[in-house]
Write a protein that holds these residues in place. Sequence first.
Motif, short mmCIF file in Angstrom:
data_model
loop_
_atom_site.label_atom_id
_atom_site.label_comp_id
_atom_site.label_asym_id
_atom_site.label_seq_id
_atom_site.Cartn_x
_atom_site.Cartn_y
_atom_site.Cartn_z
N PRO A 1 0.65 -1.07 0.04
CA PRO A 1 0.10 -0.13 -0.07
C PRO A 1 0.73 1.42 -0.11
O PRO A 1 0.33 2.42 -0.43
CB PRO A 1 -0.87 -0.18 1.43
CG PRO A 1 -0.91 -1.46 1.42
CD PRO A 1 0.36 -2.32 1.04
N SER A 2 2.08 1.12 0.70
CA SER A 2 2.65 2.36 0.68
C SER A 2 3.60 2.60 -0.66
O SER A 2 3.99 3.76 -0.86
CB SER A 2 3.63 2.14 1.76
OG SER A 2 4.84 1.32 1.54
N ALA A 3 3.58 1.72 -1.45
CA ALA A 3 4.02 1.81 -2.92
C ALA A 3 3.07 2.51 -3.99
O ALA A 3 3.75 2.93 -5.08
CB ALA A 3 4.74 0.66 -3.37
N ARG A 4 1.68 2.53 -3.55
CA ARG A 4 0.87 3.18 -4.33
C ARG A 4 0.91 4.68 -4.12
O ARG A 4 0.57 5.00 -3.15
CB ARG A 4 -0.40 2.75 -4.15
CG ARG A 4 -0.66 1.14 -4.48
CD ARG A 4 -2.20 0.65 -4.21
NE ARG A 4 -1.80 -0.77 -3.92
CZ ARG A 4 -2.78 -1.29 -2.91
NH1 ARG A 4 -3.83 -0.54 -2.34
NH2 ARG A 4 -2.49 -2.72 -2.83
N PRO A 5 1.09 5.41 -5.15
CA PRO A 5 0.93 7.19 -4.91
C PRO A 5 -0.38 7.44 -4.64
O PRO A 5 -1.34 7.12 -5.20
CB PRO A 5 1.46 7.54 -6.36
CG PRO A 5 1.42 6.36 -7.31
CD PRO A 5 1.27 5.00 -6.71
N GLY A 6 -0.35 8.17 -3.58
CA GLY A 6 -1.72 8.86 -3.17
C GLY A 6 -2.32 8.18 -2.02
O GLY A 6 -3.08 8.51 -1.33
N PHE A 7 -2.04 6.59 -1.77
CA PHE A 7 -2.50 5.92 -0.81
C PHE A 7 -2.36 6.40 0.52
O PHE A 7 -3.25 6.58 1.28
CB PHE A 7 -2.09 4.49 -1.14
CG PHE A 7 -2.83 3.55 -0.14
CD1 PHE A 7 -3.83 2.86 -0.57
CD2 PHE A 7 -2.22 3.38 1.29
CE1 PHE A 7 -4.64 2.04 0.30
CE2 PHE A 7 -2.70 2.36 2.12
CZ PHE A 7 -4.01 1.65 1.72
N SER A 8 -0.98 6.70 0.73
CA SER A 8 -0.77 7.06 2.33
C SER A 8 -1.43 8.46 2.51
O SER A 8 -1.72 8.82 3.73
CB SER A 8 0.73 7.04 2.54
OG SER A 8 1.35 7.71 1.73
N GLN A 9 -1.42 9.28 1.35
CA GLN A 9 -1.77 10.70 1.73
C GLN A 9 -3.33 10.55 2.01
O GLN A 9 -3.98 11.31 2.73
CB GLN A 9 -1.51 11.51 0.54
CG GLN A 9 -1.99 12.94 0.40
CD GLN A 9 -1.42 13.69 -0.69
OE1 GLN A 9 -1.44 13.03 -1.89
NE2 GLN A 9 -1.49 15.10 -0.50
N ALA A 10 -4.04 9.70 1.36
CA ALA A 10 -5.68 9.66 1.37
C ALA A 10 -5.79 8.96 2.62
O ALA A 10 -6.78 9.52 3.30
CB ALA A 10 -6.17 8.80 0.38
N THR A 11 -5.01 8.21 3.17
CA THR A 11 -5.24 7.43 4.59
C THR A 11 -5.03 8.74 5.57
O THR A 11 -5.85 8.68 6.59
CB THR A 11 -4.32 6.49 4.76
OG1 THR A 11 -4.45 5.37 3.70
CG2 THR A 11 -4.55 5.71 6.08
N LEU A 12 -3.82 9.37 5.37
CA LEU A 12 -3.70 10.48 6.31
C LEU A 12 -5.11 11.38 6.38
O LEU A 12 -5.40 12.00 7.45
CB LEU A 12 -2.51 11.10 5.80
CG LEU A 12 -1.95 12.57 6.91
CD1 LEU A 12 -1.60 12.03 8.27
CD2 LEU A 12 -1.04 13.16 6.29
N PHE A 13 -5.59 11.80 5.18
CA PHE A 13 -6.73 12.81 5.24
C PHE A 13 -7.75 12.41 5.79
O PHE A 13 -8.69 12.89 6.43
CB PHE A 13 -6.67 13.37 3.82
CG PHE A 13 -5.69 14.17 3.12
CD1 PHE A 13 -5.02 14.85 3.91
CD2 PHE A 13 -5.68 14.17 1.74
CE1 PHE A 13 -4.03 15.81 3.32
CE2 PHE A 13 -4.96 14.88 1.22
CZ PHE A 13 -4.01 15.60 1.95
N VAL A 14 -7.86 10.96 5.81
CA VAL A 14 -9.13 10.41 6.50
C VAL A 14 -9.00 10.48 8.08
O VAL A 14 -9.68 10.93 8.73
CB VAL A 14 -9.47 8.80 6.20
CG1 VAL A 14 -10.38 8.07 6.91
CG2 VAL A 14 -9.73 8.65 4.52
#
Length: 142
Positions: free
Chosen positions: A5-18
Amino acid sequence: MIMKPSARPGFSQATLFVVLASVIYALIGNTFFQLAYRYSAAIDEAYIVFAVTSAVYALPVIVWFRRKYWYFALFIPVIWVPMLVVTGYLMGVIFPLPEDDSGGGVLLLFVHGLNLAAVIIGVALGLTVNAAIAAWRKFSRD
């Protein structure tokens, strides 16, 4: 091949925003509860506060969840519940309330029920606006 999941661009950012949106919404809800407990005027205008917070809750969804992981916004009400408990406990330590007041419990249920509805409506409104913007862009190109 399965990607982390950390290798997908934007995944960790979207999780942080949630998580960030959930914490902000929980702090707003607990602050309103503290105000409503101490000042009856706050509870008299609860439905106006509900309408305003629903619109305000839609703004981060509109800004933060336009991209590939737009559906992460649906997790905000789910993550909001534990964040509400944590922030409620911390605010209770900082601003303690009397323990023998049963009316406070009823007020707590009313305020947080109203706030949960505002969170759900805010997320739905934000996702609807994003869908309308995406459709407008797609069909205006053709």
